[in-house]
Write an enzyme that holds these catalytic residues in place. Structure first.
Site, mmCIF file in Angstrom:
data_model
loop_
_atom_site.group_PDB
_atom_site.id
_atom_site.type_symbol
_atom_site.label_atom_id
_atom_site.label_comp_id
_atom_site.label_asym_id
_atom_site.label_seq_id
_atom_site.Cartn_x
_atom_site.Cartn_y
_atom_site.Cartn_z
ATOM 1 N N ASP A 205 -5.530 22.497 -73.572
ATOM 2 C CA ASP A 205 -4.409 23.450 -73.697
ATOM 3 C C ASP A 205 -3.200 22.867 -74.424
ATOM 4 O OD1 ASP A 205 -6.007 25.134 -72.247
ATOM 5 O OD2 ASP A 205 -4.765 25.168 -70.441
ATOM 6 N N GLU A 281 -8.849 30.743 -73.376
ATOM 7 C CA GLU A 281 -8.527 31.821 -72.457
ATOM 8 C C GLU A 281 -7.420 32.708 -73.041
ATOM 9 O OE1 GLU A 281 -8.349 31.779 -67.692
ATOM 10 O OE2 GLU A 281 -6.672 30.722 -68.633
ATOM 11 N N GLU A 285 -0.855 33.052 -75.815
ATOM 12 C CA GLU A 285 -0.190 31.747 -75.832
ATOM 13 C C GLU A 285 -0.516 30.978 -77.102
ATOM 14 O OE1 GLU A 285 0.622 30.010 -71.521
ATOM 15 O OE2 GLU A 285 -1.489 30.551 -71.743
#
Length: 472
Positions: A205, A281, A285
């Protein structure tokens, strides 16, 4: 006996006088307040003395009323070895925009007060301010048909104090470090524990997390250029961790750490093995990362960074709308998957999952939310297909009947509903009792009130685009 009873029922008063040195309270107090004793050491005392234009500290702001306007500041401080004091530099000034109706010589009036609040009326501006000690909110009521003028730099002390320690290495207990093995950033905590900071130490991430830093840096560099210049090397190092384009052997970072130039979207999982391959996911973002990099380029006057960030954001949006957004009747996926889903939870290299890392498929409000947050101006491009947004909201709403649904996730659903039904969304947002990290009532109200009418400037197929009228 009668005389003694009278003395007990009527408190003793010394002889009255008409002082020649006391200020006239009728200049500032409403007439209906003049018949009772008035405070002489109140928290708003400056408002009723001399010209009434000296500031008072009504926690957490310094507030000043003058020239038929009210100004406030979240005050900075000056200190030396002898004293420390707050400095008044107006962050926000509210007045009537039609100056012809505002007599700058007219004073404000205190129309009511209590131990914790004071109400200031500005008769010449048709404005009434409710000032409450300890409240972060300033409430202004407008009478008649008066247009407001709100002048803002507001300074970003909260934000600056949060970001700077990460850049100068003074953040206690954590911070950024450089990993020479793979060539990238890790955190102190992530360098010794793989699960710390959501796996940042194993390159999980990275674009999600650094995107928030880039957004904050872009804001600060725009508002405070001196701060931006001071921390430009650190800012560009954070950006390069996920957006380096160079192939040179002396590059400190790998080329486009997360973005896949074949798939035209990002992957998030870093150096973790999985039978499903790479995965991502939250497309929203990912979009935020490249959008924020473009904003940082604008703040620094860096045209190549603006172009690169904008291009990657555009491709990420196109991929999200293609692979993650599942429209009714689409042929992209199998019929049963399309029938039961309006958005993919996690997209893997070789599978599509309705669940999330933190929620089962049935928690549809979480699935919608993770593909929406954070709510930004670029969100309207990511969800420009109004027809799909209607399908998505309709699919998600029944999930709110489940016990334990978080208020924060509801906020993102209502933000989507506001794209096509502002009034219903506003009513629902007004009933929320909490908001997700990074979201707020202010942000949601901005989003709803900045939506145009449905189809305004739009394209066929329900696309909402102001730019549409310029390229048809």
């Amino acid at each position: 006996m009668a005389q003694n009873q009278n003395q007990l029922s009527s408190p003793f008063l010394f002889p009255r006088t008409n002082s020649s040195v006391l200020p006239d309270p009728s200049l500032f107090f409403s007439p209906d307040l003049l018949s009772t004793p008035l405070p002489t050491n109140s928290f708003f005392q400056n408002f009723v003395l001399q010209n009434g234009d000296q500031p008072e500290f009504i926690h957490p702001y310094l507030i000043k009323s003058s020239s038929s306007s009210l100004s406030l500041t979240y005050a900075s401080h000056f200190s030396n070895s002898v004293f420390t004091h707050q400095i008044f530099n107006a962050d926000l000034t509210i007045s009537a925009s039609d100056k012809t109706h505002a007599d700058s010589q007219r004073r404000h009036i205190v129309s009511s007060f209590s131990d914790l609040s004071v109400t200031l009326d500005l008769p010449s501006s048709n404005l009434r301010f409710f000032l409450v000690r300890g409240s972060p909110f300033l409430t202004c009521a407008v009478s008649a048909h008066t247009a407001l003028s709100i002048t803002e730099f507001i300074r970003w002390n909260f934000l600056k104090n949060t970001i700077t320690p990460w850049l100068d290495g003074s953040f206690g207990g954590n911070g950024f470090l450089y990993d020479g093995m793979w060539g990238g950033l890790v955190t102190k905590q992530g360098s010794t524990e793989s699960g710390a900071d959501f796996g940042f130490g194993v390159y999980n991430d990275h674009h999600f997390h650094l995107g928030y830093f880039l957004y904050a840096i872009a804001v600060l560099a725009k508002i405070d250029p001196a701060w931006g210049r001071k921390y430009r090397p650190q800012a560009y190092s954070l950006m390069a961790d996920v957006m380096n384009l160079g192939r040179n052997s002396n590059s400190n970072y790998t080329r486009l750490r997360c973005f896949d130039l074949w798939k035209l979207h990002s992957w998030a999982s870093g150096v973790t093995e999985s039978s499903g391959g790479r995965n991502q996911e939250s497309t929203s973002e990912a979009v935020n990362t490249y959008y924020s990099a473009a904003l940082m380029g604008l703040a620094y006057g860096d045209a190549p960074l603006v172009a690169t960030g904008s291009t990657l954001a555009a491709m990420e949006i196109e991929a999200a709308q293609t692979w993650w957004h599942v429209r009714e009747g689409d042929k992209m996926y199998a019929e049963d998957f399309t029938r039961e889903n309006r958005v993919v939870g996690i997209l893997w290299a070789n599978k599509r999952d309705g669940g999330l890392w933190f929620a089962p498929p049935e928690w549809r409000e979480c699935r919608l939310g993770i593909q929406v947050l954070p709510v930004l101006p670029i969100t309207e491009v990511l969800f420009s297909d109004v027809g799909f947004v209607r399908e998505l909201v309709k699919w998600t709403l029944p999930a709110l009947g489940r016990e334990g649904v978080g208020e924060g996730w509801k906020g993102f659903l209502y933000a989507m509903e506001g794209i096509y039904d502002k009034e219903v969304a506003l009513e629902k947002i007004g009933k929320l009792s909490g908001y997700d990290d990074g979201n707020s009532l202010t942000n949601l109200l901005w989003w709803i009130h900045s939506r145009g009418d449905e189809g305004e400037g739009g394209l066929e197929g329900g696309k909402l685009s102001w730019f549409g009228q310029y390229y048809q």
